[in-house]
Design a protein around this motif. Sequence first.
Motif, short mmCIF file in Angstrom:
data_model
loop_
_atom_site.label_atom_id
_atom_site.label_comp_id
_atom_site.label_asym_id
_atom_site.label_seq_id
_atom_site.Cartn_x
_atom_site.Cartn_y
_atom_site.Cartn_z
N LEU A 92 0.83 -1.20 0.00
CA LEU A 92 0.00 0.00 0.00
C LEU A 92 0.86 1.26 0.00
CD1 LEU A 92 -2.79 -1.04 2.53
CD2 LEU A 92 -3.09 -0.62 0.09
N ILE A 93 1.92 1.25 0.79
CA ILE A 93 2.82 2.41 0.83
C ILE A 93 3.47 2.61 -0.53
CG2 ILE A 93 4.95 3.30 1.83
CD1 ILE A 93 4.15 1.92 4.45
N ALA A 94 3.96 1.53 -1.12
CA ALA A 94 4.61 1.63 -2.43
C ALA A 94 3.63 2.14 -3.49
CB ALA A 94 5.18 0.27 -2.83
N ALA A 95 2.41 1.63 -3.46
CA ALA A 95 1.41 2.04 -4.46
C ALA A 95 1.08 3.51 -4.31
CB ALA A 95 0.15 1.19 -4.32
N ASN A 96 0.93 3.99 -3.07
CA ASN A 96 0.62 5.40 -2.85
C ASN A 96 1.74 6.30 -3.34
OD1 ASN A 96 -1.96 6.14 -1.09
ND2 ASN A 96 -1.26 4.14 -0.40
N VAL A 97 2.97 5.92 -3.09
CA VAL A 97 4.11 6.73 -3.53
C VAL A 97 4.20 6.75 -5.05
CG1 VAL A 97 6.62 6.93 -3.51
CG2 VAL A 97 5.40 6.38 -1.40
N LEU A 98 4.05 5.59 -5.68
CA LEU A 98 4.16 5.52 -7.13
C LEU A 98 3.05 6.33 -7.81
CD1 LEU A 98 5.13 1.78 -7.69
CD2 LEU A 98 6.56 3.79 -8.07
N VAL A 99 1.83 6.20 -7.33
CA VAL A 99 0.72 6.96 -7.92
C VAL A 99 0.98 8.46 -7.78
CG1 VAL A 99 -1.73 7.53 -7.68
CG2 VAL A 99 -0.99 5.14 -7.62
N PHE A 100 1.47 8.87 -6.62
CA PHE A 100 1.73 10.29 -6.42
C PHE A 100 2.80 10.80 -7.39
CE2 PHE A 100 4.09 13.74 -4.31
CZ PHE A 100 3.05 14.66 -4.17
N LEU A 101 3.84 10.01 -7.59
CA LEU A 101 4.93 10.44 -8.48
C LEU A 101 4.47 10.59 -9.93
CD1 LEU A 101 7.92 8.32 -7.12
CD2 LEU A 101 7.49 10.76 -6.78
N PHE A 102 3.45 9.81 -10.31
CA PHE A 102 2.99 9.86 -11.70
C PHE A 102 1.72 10.70 -11.88
CE2 PHE A 102 5.73 6.13 -11.86
CZ PHE A 102 6.39 6.33 -13.07
N MET A 103 1.28 11.38 -10.82
CA MET A 103 0.12 12.26 -10.97
C MET A 103 0.46 13.43 -11.88
SD MET A 103 -1.61 12.46 -7.17
CE MET A 103 -2.63 13.87 -7.69
N PRO A 104 -0.42 13.81 -12.79
CA PRO A 104 -0.15 14.97 -13.66
C PRO A 104 -0.16 16.26 -12.85
CG PRO A 104 -2.40 14.23 -13.94
CD PRO A 104 -1.73 13.20 -13.08
N GLY A 105 0.61 17.23 -13.30
CA GLY A 105 0.66 18.51 -12.60
C GLY A 105 1.35 18.41 -11.27
N LEU A 106 2.25 17.42 -11.10
CA LEU A 106 2.90 17.21 -9.82
C LEU A 106 3.70 18.43 -9.38
CD1 LEU A 106 3.71 15.33 -7.49
CD2 LEU A 106 5.59 14.50 -8.91
N ALA A 107 4.39 19.07 -10.32
CA ALA A 107 5.22 20.22 -9.95
C ALA A 107 4.37 21.31 -9.32
CB ALA A 107 5.95 20.76 -11.19
#
Length: 274
Positions: free
Chosen positions: A21-36
């Motif tokens: 769950l931790i890994a999935a949350n981190v990965l999804v966050f990193l690939f969210m559009p408009g992250l910057a």
Amino acid sequence: MVIPVHDVNPVRRTPWVTYALIAANVLVFLFMPGLAGSVAGDGSLAQQCHLHAFLDQYAAVPQELIHHRMPRLVPTGETAVGPQGPGCVVGPPGYDKSPELSVLTALFLHGGWLHLLGNMLFLLIFGNNVEDRMGHVRFALFYAVCGFAATYGFALLNAGSAEPLIGASGAIAGVLGAYLVLYPKARVWVLVPFLVFLPLRLPAWLVLGFWFGLQAVYSSGQGVSDAGTVAYAAHVAGFLAGMLLAWPLRPGTPPPPEPRGLLFGRRARPRHTW
């Protein structure tokens, strides 16, 4: 507010679901559009519009959950210049969205690094023991059920809201509620801000009870200025759901080990048996 950093409560098996769950949350966050833009707060208008469109599609929206229908106009992710200046374009939704499924996808979306890391810290500290007691499959189902209970609990209290609801906080609140029921006497190392961060080892019932009390107060809009941006009611609903679901497991739960060493900043006295 206290910051938990570690609990004195070893596990018998590797908490693979918690780690996943931790890994999935981190990965999804990193690939969210408009992250910057979401991290630095200074993203371009195009990035912000893209992020709004993404959240509208994959986040849980109370209006959609309660009325089970999509709005007629949603952000498209495009930008345009109108009479009021540049802005995000809205139009008919170009996708099919299941409100029920959006509850699940919203559990893996976060609005910034602090939001993400705070949630993952609580999940790492308290999730491993709850998973250890429930088992991998039951814990995964428990996590999802608490997330749904938290999201729908918030939606029922805010049925007219069109603001996207994101984050794993509701499901993790359920984990905290379960931990309180199963291991109330476990000791938790926390950092207490008092001029400096003061390390203390406190019982779980005090740490989690204090946390829940704050969420209950904040959910009423008292004592906090950003009550409209944080779904405190979802935390309360998730916590109560976790307590109820974990209660049947309480009788067979082995107690945590007796702590040794420092306790409340002092060295505990040795106990003698006769």
